[in-house]
Design a protein around this motif. Structure first.
Motif, mmCIF file in Angstrom:
data_model
loop_
_atom_site.group_PDB
_atom_site.id
_atom_site.type_symbol
_atom_site.label_atom_id
_atom_site.label_comp_id
_atom_site.label_asym_id
_atom_site.label_seq_id
_atom_site.Cartn_x
_atom_site.Cartn_y
_atom_site.Cartn_z
ATOM 1 N N LYS A 113 0.944 -1.210 0.047
ATOM 2 C CA LYS A 113 0.084 0.080 -0.060
ATOM 3 C C LYS A 113 0.878 1.282 -0.020
ATOM 4 O O LYS A 113 0.452 2.399 -0.590
ATOM 5 C CB LYS A 113 -0.901 -0.006 1.338
ATOM 6 N N SER A 114 2.187 1.059 0.633
ATOM 7 C CA SER A 114 2.882 2.301 0.771
ATOM 8 C C SER A 114 3.521 2.615 -0.559
ATOM 9 O O SER A 114 3.640 3.698 -1.056
ATOM 10 C CB SER A 114 4.016 1.803 1.758
ATOM 11 N N ALA A 115 3.598 1.615 -1.330
ATOM 12 C CA ALA A 115 4.210 1.750 -2.723
ATOM 13 C C ALA A 115 3.295 2.101 -3.530
ATOM 14 O O ALA A 115 3.527 2.938 -4.564
ATOM 15 C CB ALA A 115 5.148 0.450 -3.181
ATOM 16 N N PHE A 116 2.160 1.685 -3.814
ATOM 17 C CA PHE A 116 1.275 1.913 -4.704
ATOM 18 C C PHE A 116 -0.301 2.653 -4.344
ATOM 19 O O PHE A 116 -1.092 2.652 -5.146
ATOM 20 C CB PHE A 116 0.829 0.493 -5.504
ATOM 21 N N GLY A 117 -0.412 2.602 -3.047
ATOM 22 C CA GLY A 117 -1.716 2.901 -2.387
ATOM 23 C C GLY A 117 -2.384 4.088 -3.044
ATOM 24 O O GLY A 117 -3.573 4.117 -3.219
ATOM 25 N N SER A 118 -1.668 5.278 -3.406
ATOM 26 C CA SER A 118 -2.321 6.340 -4.033
ATOM 27 C C SER A 118 -1.505 6.956 -5.273
ATOM 28 O O SER A 118 -0.143 6.516 -4.979
ATOM 29 C CB SER A 118 -2.800 7.426 -2.888
ATOM 30 N N ALA A 119 -1.994 7.893 -5.708
ATOM 31 C CA ALA A 119 -0.982 8.546 -6.793
ATOM 32 C C ALA A 119 0.322 9.312 -6.074
ATOM 33 O O ALA A 119 1.513 9.529 -6.535
ATOM 34 C CB ALA A 119 -1.677 9.678 -7.563
ATOM 35 N N TYR A 120 -0.218 9.719 -5.010
ATOM 36 C CA TYR A 120 0.985 10.385 -4.214
ATOM 37 C C TYR A 120 1.923 9.408 -3.688
ATOM 38 O O TYR A 120 3.203 9.663 -3.957
ATOM 39 C CB TYR A 120 0.605 10.947 -2.873
ATOM 40 N N ASP A 121 1.398 8.240 -3.000
ATOM 41 C CA ASP A 121 2.386 7.163 -2.606
ATOM 42 C C ASP A 121 3.385 6.646 -3.630
ATOM 43 O O ASP A 121 4.729 6.706 -3.728
ATOM 44 C CB ASP A 121 1.698 5.902 -1.905
ATOM 45 N N LEU A 122 2.913 6.474 -4.661
ATOM 46 C CA LEU A 122 3.433 5.814 -5.782
ATOM 47 C C LEU A 122 4.469 6.942 -6.585
ATOM 48 O O LEU A 122 5.463 6.868 -6.931
ATOM 49 C CB LEU A 122 2.231 5.459 -7.139
ATOM 50 N N GLY A 123 3.906 8.186 -6.590
ATOM 51 C CA GLY A 123 4.910 9.248 -7.059
ATOM 52 C C GLY A 123 6.053 9.311 -6.271
ATOM 53 O O GLY A 123 7.304 9.752 -6.462
ATOM 54 N N LEU A 124 6.152 9.306 -5.000
ATOM 55 C CA LEU A 124 7.290 9.287 -3.817
ATOM 56 C C LEU A 124 8.022 8.032 -4.144
ATOM 57 O O LEU A 124 9.353 8.368 -4.292
ATOM 58 C CB LEU A 124 6.674 9.465 -2.333
ATOM 59 N N THR A 125 7.292 6.913 -4.376
ATOM 60 C CA THR A 125 8.312 5.784 -4.543
ATOM 61 C C THR A 125 9.144 6.145 -5.885
ATOM 62 O O THR A 125 10.070 5.481 -6.031
ATOM 63 C CB THR A 125 7.319 4.438 -4.907
ATOM 64 N N LEU A 126 8.523 6.623 -6.953
ATOM 65 C CA LEU A 126 9.170 6.757 -8.319
ATOM 66 C C LEU A 126 10.013 7.834 -8.294
ATOM 67 O O LEU A 126 11.161 7.509 -8.877
ATOM 68 C CB LEU A 126 8.113 7.079 -9.390
ATOM 69 N N PHE A 127 9.977 8.613 -7.293
ATOM 70 C CA PHE A 127 10.882 9.666 -7.111
ATOM 71 C C PHE A 127 12.215 8.852 -6.530
ATOM 72 O O PHE A 127 13.537 9.177 -7.156
ATOM 73 C CB PHE A 127 10.553 10.776 -6.061
ATOM 74 N N TYR A 128 12.171 8.317 -5.364
ATOM 75 C CA TYR A 128 13.412 7.467 -4.928
ATOM 76 C C TYR A 128 13.876 6.442 -6.105
ATOM 77 O O TYR A 128 15.165 6.226 -6.120
ATOM 78 C CB TYR A 128 12.984 6.489 -3.664
ATOM 79 N N THR A 129 12.935 5.895 -6.949
ATOM 80 C CA THR A 129 13.359 4.800 -7.754
ATOM 81 C C THR A 129 14.343 5.674 -8.938
ATOM 82 O O THR A 129 15.257 5.210 -9.204
ATOM 83 C CB THR A 129 11.989 4.452 -8.537
ATOM 84 N N THR A 130 13.727 6.656 -9.487
ATOM 85 C CA THR A 130 14.626 7.477 -10.328
ATOM 86 C C THR A 130 16.067 7.737 -9.924
ATOM 87 O O THR A 130 16.917 7.349 -10.482
ATOM 88 C CB THR A 130 14.007 9.020 -10.454
ATOM 89 N N SER A 131 16.228 8.156 -8.535
ATOM 90 C CA SER A 131 17.390 8.534 -8.109
ATOM 91 C C SER A 131 18.241 7.097 -7.908
ATOM 92 O O SER A 131 19.365 7.134 -8.067
ATOM 93 C CB SER A 131 17.473 8.985 -6.614
ATOM 94 N N LEU A 132 17.615 6.093 -7.505
ATOM 95 C CA LEU A 132 18.223 4.656 -7.395
ATOM 96 C C LEU A 132 18.552 4.271 -8.823
ATOM 97 O O LEU A 132 19.513 3.493 -8.772
ATOM 98 C CB LEU A 132 17.490 3.872 -6.466
ATOM 99 N N ILE A 133 17.861 4.348 -9.891
ATOM 100 C CA ILE A 133 18.147 3.840 -11.131
ATOM 101 C C ILE A 133 19.551 4.377 -11.498
ATOM 102 O O ILE A 133 20.502 3.770 -11.911
ATOM 103 C CB ILE A 133 17.319 4.214 -12.146
ATOM 104 N N PHE A 134 19.666 5.759 -11.304
ATOM 105 C CA PHE A 134 20.858 6.619 -11.767
ATOM 106 C C PHE A 134 22.125 5.943 -10.780
ATOM 107 O O PHE A 134 23.238 5.579 -11.392
ATOM 108 C CB PHE A 134 20.678 7.849 -11.497
ATOM 109 N N THR A 135 22.159 5.932 -9.632
ATOM 110 C CA THR A 135 22.926 5.237 -8.902
ATOM 111 C C THR A 135 23.390 3.863 -9.282
ATOM 112 O O THR A 135 24.597 3.571 -9.092
ATOM 113 C CB THR A 135 23.002 5.674 -7.329
ATOM 114 N N GLY A 136 22.209 3.148 -9.211
ATOM 115 C CA GLY A 136 22.441 1.655 -9.660
ATOM 116 C C GLY A 136 23.270 1.406 -10.975
ATOM 117 O O GLY A 136 24.160 0.760 -11.002
ATOM 118 N N LEU A 137 23.015 2.203 -11.981
ATOM 119 C CA LEU A 137 23.705 2.390 -13.106
ATOM 120 C C LEU A 137 24.844 2.737 -13.042
ATOM 121 O O LEU A 137 26.015 2.223 -13.707
ATOM 122 C CB LEU A 137 22.979 3.313 -14.248
ATOM 123 N N SER A 138 25.354 3.716 -12.129
ATOM 124 C CA SER A 138 26.530 4.203 -11.981
ATOM 125 C C SER A 138 27.408 3.301 -11.303
ATOM 126 O O SER A 138 28.740 2.734 -11.792
ATOM 127 C CB SER A 138 26.449 5.576 -10.798
#
Lengths: 365, 335
Positions: A55-80
């Protein structure tokens, strides 16, 4: 009922994509399973905990948005981290690289506030990338030509970056309206938020355009490894430097290229924060994305496409940590760190699993 | 065989589902208070601990329902405030200057929920800002430190190098100079990242270094790192000054006094006001006047401070309250 028999017999019947799935993520799920079991000890219902995380990840548009924000940064550092790994280097300096990139961007916006609009984006983008790349070039150069170990150098440079950034933020370009240790807010012509169609999908959340850039970068890196000569040479010199040298690949050059690209990707994390979201350098804006990136890269076995998935999983977990604290009585912030650690252990266990059970046609172990 | 195994697994898994509501929340009429602690967490024996104590005292005495959470990073703050607001909590208290932005944003989106923020100022009509005049308290302990030193050297160790901690140091130095202008001051900061609040080893190193240079009293404002300085004081048989909570008990005889910042009292009275429907939005500044900041005197340090020194301190305190002494404020001078 020996599980190893079970899998060995069945693998031939299961489609290869399912096998691939097992090869890459079964460790994650085993880790998650044990982590959830652990919550049983403190009197929580594991299923309940799991549902909270979902629920924390997908619960609402806001929740998903915050998760995707973290995801974005983690994709970049992961690729790095991943590209450095592929080049045979262990870059634990993504944290410092993204810090320098963010600092470079706010510094540039401070010095040249009046660049007109289309050029401002190009300029700040280049400056941000350059800062991250230079910060990674240093350990790359030292490794190639001075034989200093990149782990030590990148680690030290993390502290140097933290020192420089906090000095500049607090003393040179502080936000006069706030007591927080944060920089002034850069002018609108450097920020993407007024045409950010990703953000409108997730109102109030920090998710932004850089999510698309992160996905694009991941795909490009995949193509780089699979389809280009340079990518091939980089992989080979990472896997066996001696053989690569014999084959005429300039190994030292490859090391530097790997590190520079690594720094370039790490800067994406800084852009996600500065250009895409807050428009300022807030000290502590990165909850150690650079280090979580190591787990992200390892989890996907340094596969750029897999990194997108593992970054999302780690992003959801990171977001879930504060929600678990909120929703339950016993799972505190520190406990959710234990949960994350269990999952990372599980991911480490993957190597053993692959060796033992899931030997596929592309198995290199 | 594989399928059978999978079925077995699924059935065990679904068994868990039946245990679902392990802890259902009881529906109550009590006031619901949400407390969002800063990264330091509730056990920092200092700033966050004080807020937590105030809130738990309110839970005991006023019969409210308290739920506290600790921040994981800067971005999680807004999320936590939003979660509390969505669940219709009556009052949400944010502890620490880092939460200003989150409180500002969420309080305008949820105008019916009441908010309080410690160490920061938000001007929305449903927010009460609890501010402290740290420079006044620091001035007092600075004056005391200057009285105590025979070598003419005193020290200051700050946690993270940020404006708030500079405010402490500025007041402290002014207090020292007020008593004896020639005193030499050694000033060090533990670090530049959040980790500085929790690095007793480095704090101890800095303190030992200062004591070796002849410093006799060190004022330390560094959250959970404070204990390192107290250890050094004990080792070198010198004095240290604690911060935020009353820390005299930690090393009796080596802690000259503590610069109290009564976050606990501010939090408690805010909750009490809400309970008695006297909650007022706006800024409230706690200073020496209303004992919001003070120096501590108890059985652990009464032998360290002579009657004469105590009298001098009380005069200085009154002069500050009356406005005879103007304590320089880092926040004002920065602008």
């Amino acid at each position: 009922m020996n599980p190893s028999n079970l899998f060995l017999k069945k693998t031939s019947h299961i489609s290869s994509s399912f096998l691939y799935f097992l090869r890459t993520s079964s460790g994650f799920f085993i880790g998650l399973f044990f982590a959830l079991l652990l919550t049983l000890i403190v009197g929580e219902n594991p299923v309940h905990i799991f549902l909270i995380i979902m629920k924390s990840a997908f619960g609402s548009a806001y929740d998903l948005g915050l998760t995707l924000f973290y995801t974005t940064s983690l994709i970049f550092t992961g690729l790095s981290v991943a590209i450095a790994f592929r080049g045979g280097l262990f870059n634990i300096g993504a944290e410092g690289q993204l810090t320098m990139s963010a600092l470079g961007m706010v510094g540039f916006a401070y010095l040249f506030p009046e660049i007109p609009r289309p050029f401002s984006y190009v300029a700040i983008f280049l400056v941000g990338s350059l800062c991250g790349a230079v910060w990674a070039f240093i350990p790359g150069y030292l490794k190639a030509f001075r034989d200093s170990h990149e782990v030590i150098v990148t680690m030290m440079l993390n502290f140097v970056a933290a020192g420089i950034s906090s000095y500049v933020i607090v003393n040179v370009i502080p936000n006069q309206q706030s007591q927080n240790p944060e920089s002034f807010i850069i002018s609108d012509s450097f920020r993407t938020n007024h045409f950010d169609f990703i953000n409108t999908l997730f109102p109030d959340s920090p998710a932004n355009l850089f999510l698309l850039l992160a996905i694009f970068t991941a795909i490009m890196l995949y193509l780089f490894f699979e389809k280009t000569l340079l990518g091939y040479e980089l992989k080979v010199s990472g896997e066996n430097p001696l053989a690569a040298e014999r084959a005429g690949i300039p190994v030292k050059k490859m090391m530097i290229i790997a590190m520079v690209l690594s720094g370039l990707f790490a800067s994406g994390s800084g852009m996600n924060e500065v250009m895409g979201f807050s428009g300022q350098f807030k000290m502590g804006f990165s909850p150690e994305f650079g280090f979580i990136g190591i787990a992200v890269a390892l989890m996907s076995n340094n596969n750029p496409l897999g990194i997108m998935v593992s970054a999302f999983l780690m992003g959801a977990l990171h977001k879930g940590a504060s929600d678990l604290d909120f929703e339950t009585e016993t799972i505190t912030r520190d406990f959710s760190k234990i949960l994350q650690a269990m999952i990372i252990f599980g991911v480490g266990f993957q190597y053993y699993l692959n060796k033992k059970f899931f030997r596929g046609e592309n198995g290199s172990h | 065989m594989f399928r059978a195994n999978l079925l077995g697994f699924l059935s065990i898994f679904s068994l868990f589902l039946f245990f679902m509501p392990f802890n259902t929340l009881l529906a109550t009429e009590r006031l619901k208070i949400g407390l969002v602690l800063d990264k330091g967490g509730k056990d920092d024996k200092s700033f966050n601990s004080a807020a937590f104590e105030g809130a738990s005292l309110a839970e005991k005495q006023l019969g409210i329902e308290l739920k506290y959470v600790e921040a994981t990073d800067v971005n999680s703050l807004e999320n936590l405030h939003r979660q509390f607001a969505k669940k219709n909590y009556d009052l949400i208290i944010g502890v620490g200057f880092a939460q200003v932005d989150a409180v500002k944003k969420i309080s305008s989106q949820f105008p019916k929920v009441k908010f309080a923020i410690v160490d920061g100022e938000v001007t929305n009509p449903n927010v009460k800002s609890l501010l402290f005049e740290e420079h006044q308290g620091s001035f007092l302990v600075g004056a005391l430190a200057a009285m105590k030193t025979k070598t003419g050297k005193v020290g200051y160790i700050g946690g993270m190098d940020i404006p708030l901690i500079r405010r402490f140091s500025k007041g402290y130095i002014a207090g020292i100079k007020y008593v004896s202008p020639k005193t030499q001051i050694l000033e060090n900061y533990i670090g530049v990242s959040g980790e500085a609040w929790n690095n007793p080893a480095k704090a101890k190193e800095l303190a030992l270094n200062q004591y070796n240079q002849g410093v006799e009293v060190i004022f330390v404002a560094a959250g959970a790192s404070n204990s390192g300085v107290f250890d050094a004081a004990e080792e070198k048989k010198k004095l240290a000054i604690g911060v935020d909570s009353n820390q005299n008990w930690i090393k009796p005889g080596f802690i000259l006094t503590s610069m109290l910042k009564r976050v606990d009292r501010a939090v408690f009275s805010t909750i009490e006001d809400l309970k008695n429907s006297k909650f007022l939005a706006g800024s409230q500044r706690y200073g020496l006047k209303d004992k919001g900041v003070d120096y501590s005197l108890d059985k652990y340090n009464e032998k360290l401070i002579s009657n004469e020194e105590r009298k001098k301190l009380e005069t200085i305190k009154e002069d500050i309250i009356k406005g005879k002494i103007q304590v320089p404020d880092y926040y004002l001078e920065k602008k």
